[in-house]
Design a protein around this motif. Structure first.
Motif, PDB file in Angstrom:
ATOM      1  N   UNK A  77       0.850  -1.182   0.000  1.00 39.07           N
ATOM      2  CA  UNK A  77       0.000   0.000   0.000  1.00 39.07           C
ATOM      3  C   UNK A  77       0.881   1.225   0.000  1.00 39.07           C
ATOM      4  N   UNK A 119       1.060   5.342  -0.056  1.00 37.23           N
ATOM      5  CA  UNK A 119       0.399   6.645   0.073  1.00 37.23           C
ATOM      6  C   UNK A 119       1.373   7.678  -0.464  1.00 37.23           C
ATOM      7  N   UNK A 131      -6.665  -3.253   7.756  1.00 38.27           N
ATOM      8  CA  UNK A 131      -7.731  -2.675   6.936  1.00 38.27           C
ATOM      9  C   UNK A 131      -7.744  -3.260   5.535  1.00 38.27           C
ATOM     10  N   UNK A 172      -9.503  -6.590   5.561  1.00 34.77           N
ATOM     11  CA  UNK A 172     -10.953  -6.496   5.676  1.00 34.77           C
ATOM     12  C   UNK A 172     -11.585  -5.734   4.510  1.00 34.77           C
ATOM     13  N   UNK A 173     -10.777  -5.319   3.543  1.00 32.27           N
ATOM     14  CA  UNK A 173     -11.333  -4.640   2.377  1.00 32.27           C
ATOM     15  C   UNK A 173     -11.690  -3.186   2.611  1.00 32.27           C
ATOM     16  N   UNK A 174     -11.197  -2.597   3.698  1.00 30.93           N
ATOM     17  CA  UNK A 174     -11.495  -1.178   3.946  1.00 30.93           C
ATOM     18  C   UNK A 174     -10.535  -0.294   3.159  1.00 30.93           C
ATOM     19  N   UNK A 175      -9.282  -0.718   3.121  1.00 33.27           N
ATOM     20  CA  UNK A 175      -8.279  -0.018   2.328  1.00 33.27           C
ATOM     21  C   UNK A 175      -7.935  -0.926   1.154  1.00 33.27           C
ATOM     22  N   UNK A 176      -7.871  -0.352  -0.033  1.00 39.33           N
ATOM     23  CA  UNK A 176      -7.610  -1.168  -1.216  1.00 39.33           C
ATOM     24  C   UNK A 176      -6.109  -1.190  -1.499  1.00 39.33           C
ATOM     25  N   UNK A 222     -15.903 -10.127  -0.509  1.00 38.14           N
ATOM     26  CA  UNK A 222     -16.187  -9.583   0.830  1.00 38.14           C
ATOM     27  C   UNK A 222     -17.556 -10.023   1.351  1.00 38.14           C
ATOM     28  N   UNK A 223     -18.525 -10.019   0.461  1.00 33.83           N
ATOM     29  CA  UNK A 223     -19.888 -10.299   0.911  1.00 33.83           C
ATOM     30  C   UNK A 223     -20.046 -11.747   1.383  1.00 33.83           C
ATOM     31  N   UNK A 264     -16.685 -11.904   4.723  1.00 31.66           N
ATOM     32  CA  UNK A 264     -16.674 -11.090   5.939  1.00 31.66           C
ATOM     33  C   UNK A 264     -17.726 -11.486   6.988  1.00 31.66           C
ATOM     34  N   UNK A 284     -14.403  -8.635  13.646  1.00 34.18           N
ATOM     35  CA  UNK A 284     -13.291  -7.689  13.650  1.00 34.18           C
ATOM     36  C   UNK A 284     -13.443  -6.618  14.714  1.00 34.18           C
ATOM     37  N   UNK A 285     -12.317  -6.277  15.293  1.00 36.17           N
ATOM     38  CA  UNK A 285     -12.223  -5.102  16.166  1.00 36.17           C
ATOM     39  C   UNK A 285     -11.109  -4.274  15.558  1.00 36.17           C
ATOM     40  N   UNK A 286     -11.458  -3.137  14.960  1.00 36.30           N
ATOM     41  CA  UNK A 286     -10.505  -2.368  14.174  1.00 36.30           C
ATOM     42  C   UNK A 286     -10.149  -1.102  14.940  1.00 36.30           C
ATOM     43  N   UNK A 287      -8.905  -1.013  15.363  1.00 38.94           N
ATOM     44  CA  UNK A 287      -8.470   0.089  16.240  1.00 38.94           C
ATOM     45  C   UNK A 287      -9.420   0.192  17.424  1.00 38.94           C
TER      46      UNK A 287
END
Lengths: 312, 269
Positions: A13, A15, A49, A52-56, A73-74, A77, A82-85
Motif C-alpha cells: 500500500x 500513500x 484494513x 478487511x477490504x477497507x483499504x484497497x 467480501x460479501x 466477511x 473484527x475489532x478495528x483500532x
C-alpha cells in the motif's frame, strides 16, 4: 499443511511516496493464534484494513478464508469478526440496540436468532447486566467489551482483533485473554494485532513482526524462543563460575553467568564439584522482546520510543 | 439495510429536534401576523404571506416559502452531510463496511433515508402550516384566489398544494445530493454540511448578479420558488418543468460522483 486462513502475496500500500505496507506475505493457518507485532506506524493498521477490504491495496493479493478479497467480501466477511483500532458505537443507543443494528446491517446474521445471539455475546463479554444505558455513558473498558461483542456476534471462524485489551483494567485483560483462549479451543482462528509483547507472548502460537511496512519475521513462537544452547546459572559469585568452567562462560553479570552447554544438569554437576554455590539453573531462551528487537534491526529505538503512544 | 438506516435516523433525537426547530419560524410568523394583522403587501415578503390573512388555507404554502430559502436547506444539508461523514467521524463506518454492509448498498440506504428525511420534513412543515393556518386565520372554505386573480376551488387548492409539496421536495433533493456527495469526500460532517450550504449561498448570490445571467438557468437555486406557479391559472409549467429537470441532472451527476468516490475510497477513519 493446514489451510491458510489469511494469506497475502506481495501486499503493498503506497500513500504518495510512502510505502506504508511494503510487500507483505502473511500466512495465518487455521487454529493459529497469530500475534501481529509492530510499532505504531509500522503499517499494522493499514494491513488489517486491507485484510478487511477497507483499504484497497496498491498491489498484491489478499486471501481470506480461501477467497479473494475484497471481491468476495460479501461471502467472506460475515464469517470474520473484527475489532478495528478503537471500538465504535452510536452513543445515543444502548449496547444491545447497537449490536442489533450492526447485525441487521449485513448478510449472514439470521433475524430469528438475533436476540439470543445478542444476549449470548453480551453475556460472554460481561455486559449482560448493562440494560438500556446508552453507550455514551459507558466507560472505555465497557466500550471495548461491546466492540468485542460485536466481533463475536456471528460466531466467526476468524477473529481479527486490533489491541483488544486497550482500555481494560488488569482484571478485564485477564477476562478477555481467557475468552480468546476459550474461543480458540472451540476452533476460532485469532489474528491479534498488538504492540504489547507480553500480551502476544502469553496468547499466541505464531508471530509476525512488522517493521516499517515489511514483515521481518514470521514463525512459530516456540521456534523463536527455542533454547539457545546455553544455560543460565544464578549464583552469588559469578567470577567463581568463570574460574571453574574456563572458556565456557559466555558472559557474566552481578548474579548470573551464561554458560555454553544445553544440559543444565551437566553444568550443575561441574559447578557443584568445584564448590561453586548455585541458586538457580535454567536453559537460556531468548525472550520475545529480544527476538523482536533483533528482527526489527536498526529501528529498535522506534519500537521502544513510540510504544504506548496511540496513533489516531 | 434501508430499514436499518431509517431506524437509525428516526430514532435519533437530533432528527426530530431539527424538524421541530424548523417549524418554529413559520409558527412565529403566523402568531405575529395574527396578533398585528399587518400582512406584507402583495408582491413583498415571502410568497403567499400577503394572502394568508384572508385565507388560512394557503398557510402551508406560506410556511414552505418561509423556510425554503435558508432553514430547510440547512436542515437537509445537516442530515445529508452527516450521512457518511458522521459514521466516519464516529468510527462506525469501518464496522459497517467490515460487517459487511457493502459500499453501494450502504450509500443507497443512506440516500433513501436522506430522501425520507426530506419528504417527512416538507410534509411536517406543510402539516404544521395547515394547522397554524386553521387556528390563526380565517379559513375560506369556498376556495381562494389564484395569484393571477381568478378563483380556485378548494379541491384545486388542495391538489396544487400537494404538487407544491412534491416540487419543494425535489428541490431539496438537489441540496441533499450536494451534501451527500461532500459527505463521501470528508470525514467531517460539519465540512460536508457547510460545503453544501456554500454552494447554495454562492448560487443565490450569483442569481442576483446581472453579470451572471448567462449561467443563471443552471444555478441549483434558480427555480426553487417556481412552485408559486402552481397557483397561477392556468398553471405556468415552464419554470416548474425546468426546475425539475435541473434538479434531476444535479441529483444524477452528484450521486454518480458520490458513488464513484465512495466505492473506491480507502476507509481510514
Amino acid at each position: 499443511m493446514t489451510a491458510a486462513v489469511i494469506a497475502t502475496q506481495g501486499l503493498v500500500k503506497r500513500y504518495g511516496q510512502v510505502r506504508a505496507v511494503d510487500g507483505i506475505d502473511l500466512d495465518v493457518r487455521a487454529g493459529d493464534v497469530y500475534g501481529f507485532l509492530g510499532a505504531n506506524g509500522s503499517g499494522k493498521t493499514t494491513t488489517v484494513r486491507m485484510l478487511l477490504g477497507l483499504v484497497l491495496p496498491t498491489s498484491g493479493e489478499v486471501q481470506l478464508l480461501g477467497e479473494r478479497m475484497p471481491k468476495a467480501a460479501r461471502r467472506v466477511l460475515p464469517r470474520v469478526g473484527a475489532l478495528i483500532e478503537s471500538p465504535a458505537a452510536y452513543g445515543h443507543l444502548s449496547g444491545r440496540a447497537n449490536l442489533t443494528l450492526l447485525d441487521a446491517a449485513g448478510p449472514g446474521g439470521s433475524r430469528r436468532t438475533r436476540r439470543p445471539r445478542v444476549d449470548e455475546v453480551l453475556e460472554q463479554v460481561g455486559l449482560a447486566g448493562v440494560g438500556r444505558r446508552p453507550v455514551k455513558a459507558y466507560s472505555l473498558g465497557m466500550r471495548q467489551r461491546l466492540g468485542l461483542a460485536g466481533a463475536l456476534l456471528r460466531r466467526p471462524e476468524l477473529l481479527v482483533l486490533d489491541e483488544p485489551t486497550n482500555g481494560l483494567d488488569p482484571q478485564g485483560i485477564h477476562e478477555v485473554r481467557d475468552l480468546l483462549l476459550e474461543l480458540h479451543r472451540a476452533g476460532t482462528t485469532v489474528f491479534l494485532s498488538s504492540h504489547l509483547l507480553a500480551e502476544v507472548e502469553q496468547l499466541c502460537s505464531r508471530v509476525g513482526v512488522l517493521d516499517r511496512g515489511r514483515l521481518v519475521l514470521q514463525d512459530d513462537l516456540a521456534t523463536l524462543t527455542a533454547p539457545t544452547g546455553a544455560t543460565v546459572v544464578e549464583t552469588p559469585d559469578p567470577q567463581r563460575v568463570r574460574a571453574a568452567l574456563d572458556g565456557r562462560v559466555l558472559s557474566t553479570d552481578g548474579v548470573r553467568a551464561i554458560v555454553r552447554g544445553a544440559d543444565p544438569a551437566e553444568v550443575n554437576a561441574a559447578l557443584v564439584a568445584a564448590g561453586v554455590p548455585v541458586t538457580g539453573l535454567a536453559l537460556q531462551r531468548p525472550s520475545l522482546e529480544e527476538v523482536v528487537l533483533a528482527a526489527a534491526g536498526g529501528s529498535a529505538d522506534r519500537v521502544d520510543g513510540t510504544e504506548g503512544r496511540t496513533r489516531r | 439495510m434501508i430499514a436499518v438506516e431509517l431506524s437509525k435516523m428516526f430514532r435519533r433525537p437530533r432528527t426530530w429536534v431539527t424538524i421541530g426547530l424548523l417549524n418554529g419560524l413559520p409558527v412565529l410568523v403566523a402568531v405575529l401576523l395574527a396578533l398585528t394583522d399587518l400582512a406584507p403587501r402583495p408582491g413583498e415578503g415571502p410568497p403567499f404571506l400577503s394572502a394568508v390573512l384572508t385565507n388560512g388555507t394557503l398557510y402551508p404554502l406560506a410556511a414552505l416559502a418561509i423556510v425554503l430559502p435558508l432553514f430547510l436547506p440547512i436542515a437537509v444539508a445537516l442530515i445529508a452531510g452527516d450521512a457518511v461523514a458522521g459514521e466516519a467521524q464516529a468510527g462506525t463506518l469501518r464496522y459497517l463496511l467490515a460487517r459487511p454492509a457493502g459500499r453501494t448498498r450502504l450509500l443507497v440506504a443512506k440516500l433513501v433515508s436522506v430522501f425520507a428525511f426530506v419528504l417527512v420534513t416538507v410534509l411536517v412543515v406543510a402539516a404544521v402550516g395547515y394547522l397554524v393556518g386553521q387556528v390563526f386565520f380565517e379559513v375560506q372554505p369556498l376556495g381562494g384566489t389564484a395569484l393571477s386573480g381568478t378563483s380556485l376551488t378548494p379541491a384545486q387548492i388542495a391538489g396544487r398544494t400537494v404538487l407544491s409539496i412534491g416540487y419543494v421536495t425535489v428541490s431539496m433533493l438537489g441540496v441533499a445530493a450536494f451534501a451527500l456527495f461532500f459527505s463521501t469526500l470528508t470525514d467531517s460532517p460539519l465540512a460536508a454540511m457547510i460545503g453544501a450550504l456554500a454552494v447554495l449561498i454562492a448560487s443565490s448570490l450569483l442569481f442576483t448578479l446581472d453579470a451572471a445571467s448567462s449561467i443563471a438557468p443552471y444555478l441549483p437555486t434558480r427555480y426553487w420558488l417556481a412552485f408559486v406557479d402552481f397557483f397561477r391559472d392556468p398553471i405556468l409549467w415552464r419554470d416548474i418543468v425546468r426546475g425539475l429537470a435541473l434538479q434531476a441532472v444535479y441529483v444524477a451527476v452528484l450521486l454518480g460522483a458520490a458513488w464513484a468516490n465512495f466505492a473506491t475510497k480507502d476507509i481510514t477513519s
